[in-house]
Design a protein around this motif. Structure first.
Motif, short mmCIF file in Angstrom:
data_model
loop_
_atom_site.label_atom_id
_atom_site.label_comp_id
_atom_site.label_asym_id
_atom_site.label_seq_id
_atom_site.Cartn_x
_atom_site.Cartn_y
_atom_site.Cartn_z
N ILE A 59 0.82 -1.22 0.00
CA ILE A 59 0.00 0.00 0.00
C ILE A 59 0.85 1.27 0.00
N PRO A 60 1.80 1.44 0.91
CA PRO A 60 2.56 2.69 0.91
C PRO A 60 3.44 2.89 -0.31
N HIS A 61 3.74 1.82 -1.02
CA HIS A 61 4.66 1.88 -2.16
C HIS A 61 3.96 1.89 -3.50
N GLY A 62 2.64 1.75 -3.51
CA GLY A 62 1.90 1.68 -4.76
C GLY A 62 1.48 3.04 -5.30
N GLU A 63 0.87 3.02 -6.47
CA GLU A 63 0.49 4.27 -7.14
C GLU A 63 -0.53 5.08 -6.36
N ASN A 64 -1.43 4.45 -5.62
CA ASN A 64 -2.45 5.16 -4.85
C ASN A 64 -2.13 5.19 -3.36
N GLY A 65 -0.91 4.81 -3.01
CA GLY A 65 -0.51 4.74 -1.61
C GLY A 65 -0.60 6.07 -0.88
N TYR A 66 -0.18 7.14 -1.53
CA TYR A 66 -0.22 8.45 -0.88
C TYR A 66 -1.64 8.81 -0.48
N ASP A 67 -2.58 8.66 -1.40
CA ASP A 67 -3.98 9.01 -1.11
C ASP A 67 -4.55 8.12 -0.01
N TYR A 68 -4.25 6.83 -0.05
CA TYR A 68 -4.75 5.90 0.96
C TYR A 68 -4.25 6.30 2.35
N ILE A 69 -2.96 6.55 2.45
CA ILE A 69 -2.38 6.91 3.75
C ILE A 69 -2.91 8.24 4.25
N MET A 70 -3.04 9.21 3.37
CA MET A 70 -3.55 10.51 3.81
C MET A 70 -4.99 10.41 4.32
N GLU A 71 -5.78 9.52 3.75
CA GLU A 71 -7.15 9.31 4.23
C GLU A 71 -7.17 8.73 5.64
N LYS A 72 -6.15 7.99 6.01
CA LYS A 72 -6.08 7.35 7.32
C LYS A 72 -5.34 8.18 8.37
N MET A 73 -4.72 9.28 7.98
CA MET A 73 -3.88 10.05 8.91
C MET A 73 -4.65 10.67 10.06
N GLU A 74 -5.92 10.99 9.86
CA GLU A 74 -6.71 11.53 10.97
C GLU A 74 -6.79 10.52 12.11
N GLU A 75 -6.96 9.25 11.76
CA GLU A 75 -7.00 8.20 12.78
C GLU A 75 -5.64 8.04 13.45
N VAL A 76 -4.56 8.15 12.67
CA VAL A 76 -3.21 8.07 13.24
C VAL A 76 -3.01 9.20 14.25
N ILE A 77 -3.37 10.41 13.87
CA ILE A 77 -3.21 11.57 14.76
C ILE A 77 -4.04 11.41 16.03
N LYS A 78 -5.24 10.92 15.85
CA LYS A 78 -6.13 10.69 17.00
C LYS A 78 -5.49 9.70 17.98
N CYS A 80 -2.36 8.96 18.33
CA CYS A 80 -1.13 9.50 18.93
C CYS A 80 -1.44 10.34 20.15
N GLY A 81 -2.64 10.92 20.18
CA GLY A 81 -3.04 11.75 21.32
C GLY A 81 -3.59 10.96 22.48
N GLU A 82 -3.78 9.67 22.31
CA GLU A 82 -4.35 8.85 23.39
C GLU A 82 -3.33 8.53 24.44
#
Length: 82
Positions: A59-78, A80-82
């Protein structure tokens, strides 16, 4: 767009996963920021004992990896604050 794709052919591990066409291999997320999401990352992973093995995930290395990861970053940030 160049901010969505980066490739480091000088890296001793390039490409770090087996792929059919390494010209499209994206190194931008060399270390996947979704790792901490554990089972919720959406990638192709498995657990070996208590260690998450992402070696089969492209996923992170594929053609749509950037978009996929950016869609999930809100959950990552959330999480990290826990």
């Amino acid at each position: 767009m160049s901010y969505r794709f980066s490739q480091n052919r000088a890296c001793e591990f390039f490409p770090c996963h087996k792929v059919a066409d390494d010209s499209k291999f994206n190194c931008l997320f060399c270390y996947c920021p979704l790792y901490l999401l554990k089972k919720d990352c959406g990638g192709n992973f498995k657990y070996s004992e208590n260690i998450k093995d992402c070696s089969f995930c492209l996923i992170p290395h594929g053609e749509n990896g950037y978009d996929y990861i950016m869609e999930k970053m809100e959950e990552v940030i959330k999480r990290c604050g826990e």
